[in-house]
Design a protein around this motif. Structure first.
Motif, PDB file in Angstrom:
ATOM      1  N   ARG A   8       0.793  -1.004  -0.131  1.00 33.36           N
ATOM      2  CA  ARG A   8      -0.165   0.018   0.074  1.00 33.36           C
ATOM      3  C   ARG A   8       1.032   1.334  -0.147  1.00 33.36           C
ATOM      4  N   SER A   9       0.155   2.382  -0.050  1.00 37.10           N
ATOM      5  CA  SER A   9       1.186   3.504   0.028  1.00 37.10           C
ATOM      6  C   SER A   9       1.844   3.804   1.367  1.00 37.10           C
ATOM      7  N   LYS A  10       2.825   4.797   1.295  1.00 37.33           N
ATOM      8  CA  LYS A  10       3.643   5.056   2.312  1.00 37.33           C
ATOM      9  C   LYS A  10       2.832   5.600   3.561  1.00 37.33           C
ATOM     10  N   GLU A  11       1.689   6.184   3.250  1.00 36.96           N
ATOM     11  CA  GLU A  11       0.752   6.895   4.371  1.00 36.96           C
ATOM     12  C   GLU A  11      -0.072   5.694   4.972  1.00 36.96           C
ATOM     13  N   ALA A  12       0.007   4.650   4.684  1.00 36.51           N
ATOM     14  CA  ALA A  12      -0.999   3.672   4.961  1.00 36.51           C
ATOM     15  C   ALA A  12      -0.913   3.532   6.606  1.00 36.51           C
ATOM     16  N   LEU A  14       0.227   5.654   8.745  1.00 36.01           N
ATOM     17  CA  LEU A  14      -0.380   6.694   9.495  1.00 36.01           C
ATOM     18  C   LEU A  14      -1.921   6.757   9.308  1.00 36.01           C
ATOM     19  N   GLU A  15      -2.573   6.522   8.339  1.00 36.76           N
ATOM     20  CA  GLU A  15      -4.040   6.485   8.093  1.00 36.76           C
ATOM     21  C   GLU A  15      -4.447   5.200   9.113  1.00 36.76           C
ATOM     22  N   GLU A  77       9.985  11.575   5.366  1.00 33.21           N
ATOM     23  CA  GLU A  77       9.647  10.353   4.910  1.00 33.21           C
ATOM     24  C   GLU A  77       8.504   9.903   5.308  1.00 33.21           C
ATOM     25  N   PRO A  78       7.434   9.735   4.447  1.00 36.91           N
ATOM     26  CA  PRO A  78       7.579   9.933   2.924  1.00 36.91           C
ATOM     27  C   PRO A  78       7.530  11.474   2.702  1.00 36.91           C
ATOM     28  N   ILE A  80       7.176  15.059   1.425  1.00 40.15           N
ATOM     29  CA  ILE A  80       5.908  16.099   1.492  1.00 40.15           C
ATOM     30  C   ILE A  80       6.459  17.314   0.556  1.00 40.15           C
TER      31      ILE A  80
END
Length: 598
Positions: A8-12, A14-15, A77-78, A80
């Motif tokens: 999944r995305s690098k923000e997964a 955090l989400e 990281e990731p 911004i």
């Protein structure tokens, strides 16, 4: 889990973490938590502090973009992108199409036009794709440089927009309503083109509609048809939205809209959501025709498989209901119930600039159950993002809270009060007065001292009319000794506000405020403090009421204080009160006075 997240995305991560926490209703908004001193207490402070933060960001962004060589290290990281310098300076100086593309991408309107002219003078051709981008840029900003952060464009603002913004704090968007200048660079470049396609016409027509040149836009459309060209959906969307501006009568406006829709069909142009929303929005200015045609428009959307957005329903409701017309309320309520049933539980994304305007309209009809359904929809998913800016959020939550105070039991009101304030809503004076009236309606005046503390925290302690209402409610009737004691403590706190003892501007004492505070102190058996308040009448050139003098006399009799009773009569005579003779007779009757006192 990590194997799953790796795809999944690098923000997964955090989400996922964000989904485990909820909003803290007792905390201020997250954006203010770095500096407790700047935690806003009122909607005005919220706006001030928000704008201050935005101003600081703009200044920082300007510094970063002006000095990109100092900000080359990327620690995030990731990645911004907004934290890194933007490319704002021109790198290509030679006369070429690539240099023109660079100026277009950086939204340098004047520089792009100059480069285009240099290319033409050099006999260098410009591709149609680049020409499209150039026309789009010029028409979007009406041949002006775009507004930079911290530097709003103020020239050529239309009179209509200037008048519309009066009476409220002006926002940056108020300065963006520029007008279309005659024979600007967009028209000049368009006329120089050896070949013109639909996109070229589309750029100018949309720019003219956007910047108020409605008649000119329709003339441009006619010219396009005369050249045997077909329009695209963006042209029709713009023309439909501008139709009410070029026709006076309601039926003429609708006839023009219907004609445009027929031409769409003839030219085999497929309508989209914005097409139907433009029709519905234009119908708001078509009088009684709107009701029939709005429902027909929604049916057409359904037949084509286009799901309405929030703006679609907002425009439809506006066609059936005008604020203040009580005859429309029942019809509006029934239609709104149907809308809420269709939207229940759905999560929306913004598809139309007007998608955020539905919420407040839904609370106009004073239906509490409907209000709960609207609030439930706001809380679904991330629909709260569609409430708009802080001003629009304040309007929505203000209406919702006012409706709660009017229709619900005080326990329910207080539950919502604790849930909304201060994390979502900063009530104004009227909101606090609505709360006081709700406390009065359900006989929960014992909570008034607590509400007074909130009034101070919310920055309303300097509002005389609110304080007067609070004191009047506390002094209206007698309560238990415990409640009267809490009222007396609260009254003394209010007194300090009037005197300016807290470093704030003092308020002007009114007769009613002096009477209420004195009465509250008397009922709590704080005779000495009440007597000091009575002396304050004379210092402030105010006259106590007859009822207050009677209360004082009764207290003197209960305490067996003939000296105070005599002094009270003397004070009444000094005020020239009509009740002085009666007070004197009552004092002679109830007290054993010395000859000197008589």
């Amino acid at each position: 889990l990590m194997m799953f997240l790796s795809n999944r995305s690098k923000e997964a991560v955090l989400e996922a973490l964000a989904s485990t926490v909820n909003r803290d209703p007792t905390a201020y908004k997250y954006q203010f938590q770095d500096d407790p001193y700047l935690a806003p207490r009122t909607s005005a402070e919220f706006k001030l502090f928000s704008l201050s933060q935005e101003s600081g960001r703009s200044a920082a962004k300007y510094f970063i973009n002006s000095n990109p060589k100092f900000f080359t290290k990327d620690f995030a990281e990731p990645h911004i992108p907004c934290l890194m310098p933007e490319k704002v300076s021109l790198l290509l100086e030679e006369v070429s199409e690539e240099a023109l593309k660079e100026r277009i991408s950086l939204r340098k309107v004047k520089a792009a036009v100059d480069m285009y002219d240099q290319l033409l003078q050099a006999g260098t051709g410009v591709s149609m794709e680049t020409t499209h981008d150039l026309l789009d840029l010029i028409c979007l900003y009406s041949d002006r440089e775009p507004v930079q952060e911290g530097g709003p464009e103020t020239e050529d603002v239309s009179a209509e927009e200037a008048n519309r913004s009066k009476g409220r704090i002006r926002r940056a968007s108020d300065f963006l309503k520029t007008i279309w200048r005659e024979n600007n660079n967009a028209e000049r470049i368009f006329n120089l083109l050896p070949e013109r396609d639909t996109h070229c016409y589309s750029a100018l027509i949309r720019g003219m509609i956007r910047h108020g040149a409605y008649v000119k836009a329709f003339d441009m459309y006619t010219d396009m048809l005369n050249n045997r060209m077909t329009a695209d959906v963006r042209i029709f969307n713009a023309l439909i939205s501008g139709a009410p501006e070029v026709r006076e009568k309601y039926n003429e406006r609708w006839d023009l809209i219907a004609e445009l829709l027929n031409q769409m069909n003839q030219q085999k142009v497929q309508p989209n959501l914005l097409t139907f929303n433009s029709v519905l929005k234009a119908l708001r200015r078509c009088g009684s025709l709107a009701r029939t045609q709005a429902l027909h428009t929604l049916s057409e959307m359904k037949a084509l498989g286009i799901a309405p957005s929030l703006a679609s329903f907002d425009h439809t409701l506006a066609a059936f209901y005008k604020a203040g017309k009580h005859s429309d309320i029942t019809l509006h309520t029934d239609l709104l119930q149907e809308v809420m049933s269709e939207l229940a539980g759905s999560s929306f994304t913004c598809q139309d600039p007007d998608d955020g305007k539905l919420w407040s309209v839904c609370l106009d009809n004073k239906d509490i159950e409907l209000a709960y359904r609207v609030q439930s929809l706001v809380e679904a998913g991330e629909n709260w993002r569609l409430l708009g800016d802080s001003h629009q959020q304040t309007i929505y939550y203000g209406r919702f809270f006012s409706l709660l105070c009017m229709m619900e039991h005080i326990d329910v009101v207080l539950k919502w009060y604790r849930k909304l304030i201060p994390s979502l809503y900063y009530p104004n004076v009227q909101g606090m007065r609505d709360l006081l009236q709700a406390l009065d309606t359900d006989s929960r005046l014992d909570l008034l001292p607590t509400i007074w503390k909130d009034i101070q925290l919310l920055g309303h302690a300097n509002k005389s009319e609110l304080i007067e209402e609070l004191l009047a409610l506390m002094a209206r009737e007698t309560h238990s000794p415990e409640v009267q004691e809490s009222f007396a403590v609260c009254a003394l706190d209010v007194k300090s506000v009037f005197n300016g003892d807290r470093g704030t501007l003092s308020l002007e004492w009114s007769t009613s405020a002096l009477c209420h505070i004195t009465s509250l102190l008397l009922r709590a058996k704080r005779t000495q403090e009440a007597w000091e308040m009575l002396q304050l009448f004379k210092a402030k050139n105010r006259v106590p009421s007859e009822e207050l003098m009677n209360e004082f006399l009764l207290e003197c009799h209960a305490a067996g204080a003939p000296d105070r009773a005599v002094e009270l009569v003397q004070l009444s005579a000094a005020f020239c009160l009509p009740a002085t003779p009666r007070l004197a007779q009552q004092t002679l009757k109830d007290f054993d006075l010395t000859d000197e006192q008589r």
